[in-house]
Design a protein around this motif. Structure first.
Motif, PDB file in Angstrom:
ATOM      1  N   ILE A 139       0.908  -1.288   0.241  1.00 27.31           N
ATOM      2  CA  ILE A 139      -0.013   0.106   0.168  1.00 27.31           C
ATOM      3  C   ILE A 139       0.861   1.298   0.085  1.00 27.31           C
ATOM      4  O   ILE A 139       0.560   2.169  -0.770  1.00 27.31           O
ATOM      5  N   SER A 140       1.895   1.291   0.686  1.00 28.79           N
ATOM      6  CA  SER A 140       2.888   2.610   0.777  1.00 28.79           C
ATOM      7  C   SER A 140       3.346   2.722  -0.311  1.00 28.79           C
ATOM      8  O   SER A 140       3.593   3.830  -0.925  1.00 28.79           O
ATOM      9  N   VAL A 141       3.922   1.573  -0.731  1.00 32.33           N
ATOM     10  CA  VAL A 141       4.716   1.774  -2.309  1.00 32.33           C
ATOM     11  C   VAL A 141       3.928   2.289  -3.137  1.00 32.33           C
ATOM     12  O   VAL A 141       4.218   3.264  -4.007  1.00 32.33           O
ATOM     13  N   LYS A 142       2.786   1.999  -3.415  1.00 33.93           N
ATOM     14  CA  LYS A 142       1.644   2.283  -4.252  1.00 33.93           C
ATOM     15  C   LYS A 142       1.231   3.829  -3.902  1.00 33.93           C
ATOM     16  O   LYS A 142       1.209   4.686  -4.973  1.00 33.93           O
ATOM     17  N   ALA A 143       1.303   4.212  -2.833  1.00 31.89           N
ATOM     18  CA  ALA A 143       0.885   5.709  -2.413  1.00 31.89           C
ATOM     19  C   ALA A 143       1.975   6.313  -2.691  1.00 31.89           C
ATOM     20  O   ALA A 143       1.975   7.488  -3.354  1.00 31.89           O
ATOM     21  N   VAL A 144       3.258   6.083  -2.620  1.00 37.23           N
ATOM     22  CA  VAL A 144       4.500   6.980  -3.175  1.00 37.23           C
ATOM     23  C   VAL A 144       4.391   7.196  -4.453  1.00 37.23           C
ATOM     24  O   VAL A 144       4.556   8.325  -5.030  1.00 37.23           O
ATOM     25  N   LEU A 145       4.114   6.019  -5.322  1.00 35.12           N
ATOM     26  CA  LEU A 145       4.158   6.228  -6.677  1.00 35.12           C
ATOM     27  C   LEU A 145       3.236   7.212  -7.116  1.00 35.12           C
ATOM     28  O   LEU A 145       3.154   7.766  -8.055  1.00 35.12           O
ATOM     29  N   ALA A 146       1.965   6.957  -6.559  1.00 32.00           N
ATOM     30  CA  ALA A 146       0.633   7.762  -6.847  1.00 32.00           C
ATOM     31  C   ALA A 146       1.136   9.239  -6.623  1.00 32.00           C
ATOM     32  O   ALA A 146       0.521  10.290  -7.288  1.00 32.00           O
ATOM     33  N   GLY A 147       1.813   9.657  -5.639  1.00 29.46           N
ATOM     34  CA  GLY A 147       2.191  10.924  -5.311  1.00 29.46           C
ATOM     35  C   GLY A 147       3.173  11.679  -6.234  1.00 29.46           C
ATOM     36  O   GLY A 147       3.662  12.758  -6.071  1.00 29.46           O
ATOM     37  N   GLY A 148       3.992  10.608  -7.083  1.00 28.19           N
ATOM     38  CA  GLY A 148       4.902  11.169  -7.906  1.00 28.19           C
ATOM     39  C   GLY A 148       6.410  11.055  -7.555  1.00 28.19           C
ATOM     40  O   GLY A 148       7.240  11.584  -8.198  1.00 28.19           O
ATOM     41  N   ALA A 149       6.468  10.378  -6.618  1.00 34.81           N
ATOM     42  CA  ALA A 149       7.989   9.915  -5.881  1.00 34.81           C
ATOM     43  C   ALA A 149       8.196   8.711  -6.332  1.00 34.81           C
ATOM     44  O   ALA A 149       7.593   7.936  -6.844  1.00 34.81           O
ATOM     45  N   GLN A 150       9.424   8.141  -6.011  1.00 34.82           N
ATOM     46  CA  GLN A 150       9.877   6.877  -6.182  1.00 34.82           C
ATOM     47  C   GLN A 150      10.508   6.098  -4.775  1.00 34.82           C
ATOM     48  O   GLN A 150      10.479   6.892  -3.759  1.00 34.82           O
ATOM     49  N   MET A 151      10.683   5.056  -4.747  1.00 39.20           N
ATOM     50  CA  MET A 151      11.030   4.462  -3.611  1.00 39.20           C
ATOM     51  C   MET A 151      12.757   4.478  -3.509  1.00 39.20           C
ATOM     52  O   MET A 151      13.389   4.126  -4.443  1.00 39.20           O
ATOM     53  N   HIS A 152      13.360   4.749  -2.376  1.00 31.36           N
ATOM     54  CA  HIS A 152      14.610   4.726  -1.987  1.00 31.36           C
ATOM     55  C   HIS A 152      15.133   3.468  -2.179  1.00 31.36           C
ATOM     56  O   HIS A 152      16.135   3.143  -2.532  1.00 31.36           O
ATOM     57  N   ARG A 153      14.457   2.631  -1.208  1.00 30.30           N
ATOM     58  CA  ARG A 153      14.875   1.178  -1.465  1.00 30.30           C
ATOM     59  C   ARG A 153      13.629   0.459  -1.017  1.00 30.30           C
ATOM     60  O   ARG A 153      12.859   0.873  -0.020  1.00 30.30           O
ATOM     61  N   LEU A 154      13.366  -0.750  -1.573  1.00 33.24           N
ATOM     62  CA  LEU A 154      12.250  -1.439  -1.105  1.00 33.24           C
ATOM     63  C   LEU A 154      12.627  -2.206   0.180  1.00 33.24           C
ATOM     64  O   LEU A 154      11.676  -3.025   0.865  1.00 33.24           O
ATOM     65  N   GLY A 155      13.810  -2.709   0.427  1.00 41.73           N
ATOM     66  CA  GLY A 155      14.394  -3.546   1.404  1.00 41.73           C
ATOM     67  C   GLY A 155      15.622  -3.756   1.420  1.00 41.73           C
ATOM     68  O   GLY A 155      16.354  -3.303   0.673  1.00 41.73           O
ATOM     69  N   LEU A 156      16.148  -4.882   2.243  1.00 37.96           N
ATOM     70  CA  LEU A 156      17.457  -4.992   2.475  1.00 37.96           C
ATOM     71  C   LEU A 156      18.064  -5.613   1.385  1.00 37.96           C
ATOM     72  O   LEU A 156      19.499  -5.953   1.254  1.00 37.96           O
ATOM     73  N   SER A 157      17.344  -6.582   0.688  1.00 32.28           N
ATOM     74  CA  SER A 157      17.888  -7.498  -0.246  1.00 32.28           C
ATOM     75  C   SER A 157      18.385  -6.775  -1.548  1.00 32.28           C
ATOM     76  O   SER A 157      19.089  -7.413  -2.281  1.00 32.28           O
ATOM     77  N   GLU A 158      18.136  -5.496  -1.853  1.00 31.99           N
ATOM     78  CA  GLU A 158      18.330  -5.135  -3.137  1.00 31.99           C
ATOM     79  C   GLU A 158      19.241  -3.951  -3.318  1.00 31.99           C
ATOM     80  O   GLU A 158      19.632  -3.529  -4.552  1.00 31.99           O
TER      81      GLU A 158
END
Length: 281
Positions: A139-158
């Protein structure tokens, strides 16, 4: 836009009604036909309207989606309508409403930060951290993208992101060049807390300098100090960035603003209207 799967949506419905809807069952109204509509009570950036529609459909209600995630809608705008049995309407009602309210709150605040930053520096990126409330990643990732931003990192693995908290376990300085050789497809991000540390990390091979809680003038100084290096590392400002100071940080010349602020946004308010449409045959 990132979809949230039906399995997750079914789990939300089951969480709210683990043994069914007692009140609707007790009243004996579950089969009666009705209508439901969802409207914005204030201006907002909409998010998870698609999931709200799917929640209605999973509960046996025909849904008509009028507006989607990422759209800015005005107060009073109806973005979703549904028609079907009262049992399904009541089952999906509050879960769908609350999902849109919280997701749209994050999306709306994200958009404010993006707009404040890009009004000063159109090319600057806004990236949100992984500090969302546990269990709400999709939900949070979708909301960030809807707001026009991007994810800094999705988690520790990537991502390769070296914090000072990693360095306390090392004997001496970390071998940044060795890290990059072992993981050639990954950019090496290093968090630093001073201009001097930023320059040292850049000279040691960091691809991205994450400046933690430095004032805008210090961020601007770090950008100037590393500008002559080859290659020039990206500078990301992080820590305490909101819509109130995003413009000041964007003006420093850094490439990225890293923020967790959207996750603490209050929910937007969604008005739900339910009406009956006669007695089912």
């Amino acid at each position: 836009m990132l979809p949230i799967g039906d399995g997750a949506l079914d789990a939300l419905l089951a969480q709210d009604a683990p043994a069914g809807d007692l009140t609707t069952h007790a009243l004996g109204i579950g089969s009666r036909p009705g209508r439901i509509s969802f409207a914005a009570r204030s201006d907002m950036v909409l998010c998870c309207a698609e999931e709200a529609a799917r929640l209605l459909e999973r509960a046996g209600v025909r849904a008509a989606l009028r507006h989607g995630s990422g759209e800015r809608i005005a107060a009073g705008t109806v973005f979703l309508e549904g028609e079907g049995p009262a049992g399904g309407i009541h089952l999906a009602w509050k879960v769908a409403q609350t999902l849109v309210e919280y997701a749209s709150g994050i999306a709306t605040r994200t958009r404010r930060i993006v707009e404040a930053a890009q009004a000063v520096a159109p090319g600057v990126a806004v990236a949100c951290t992984r500090k969302n409330f546990p269990g709400t990643k999709e939900i949070s990732v979708k909301a960030v993208l809807a707001g026009g931003a991007q994810m800094h990192r999705l988690g520790l693995s990537e991502t390769l992101l070296v914090f000072p908290e990693h360095r306390v376990f090392l004997d001496g300085a970390p071998d940044f060049h060795g890290l990059k050789r072992r993981h050639p497809e990954r950019k090496l991000v290093v968090e630093v807390a001073s201009v001097a540390d930023a320059v040292a990390a850049a000279e040691a091979g960091a691809d991205v300098l994450q400046l933690e809680k430095l004032a805008p003038d210090a961020v601007a100084e770090a950008v100037r100090r590393v500008a002559g290096l080859d290659p020039v590392p990206l500078v990301a400002a992080a820590g305490g960035i909101t819509e109130a100071n995003a413009a000041a940080y964007a003006a420093t010349g850094c490439a990225v603003l890293v923020t967790s602020a959207p996750y603490s946004a209050g929910p937007t308010d969604v008005q739900v209207v339910i009406t009956g449409s006669g007695v089912a045959s």
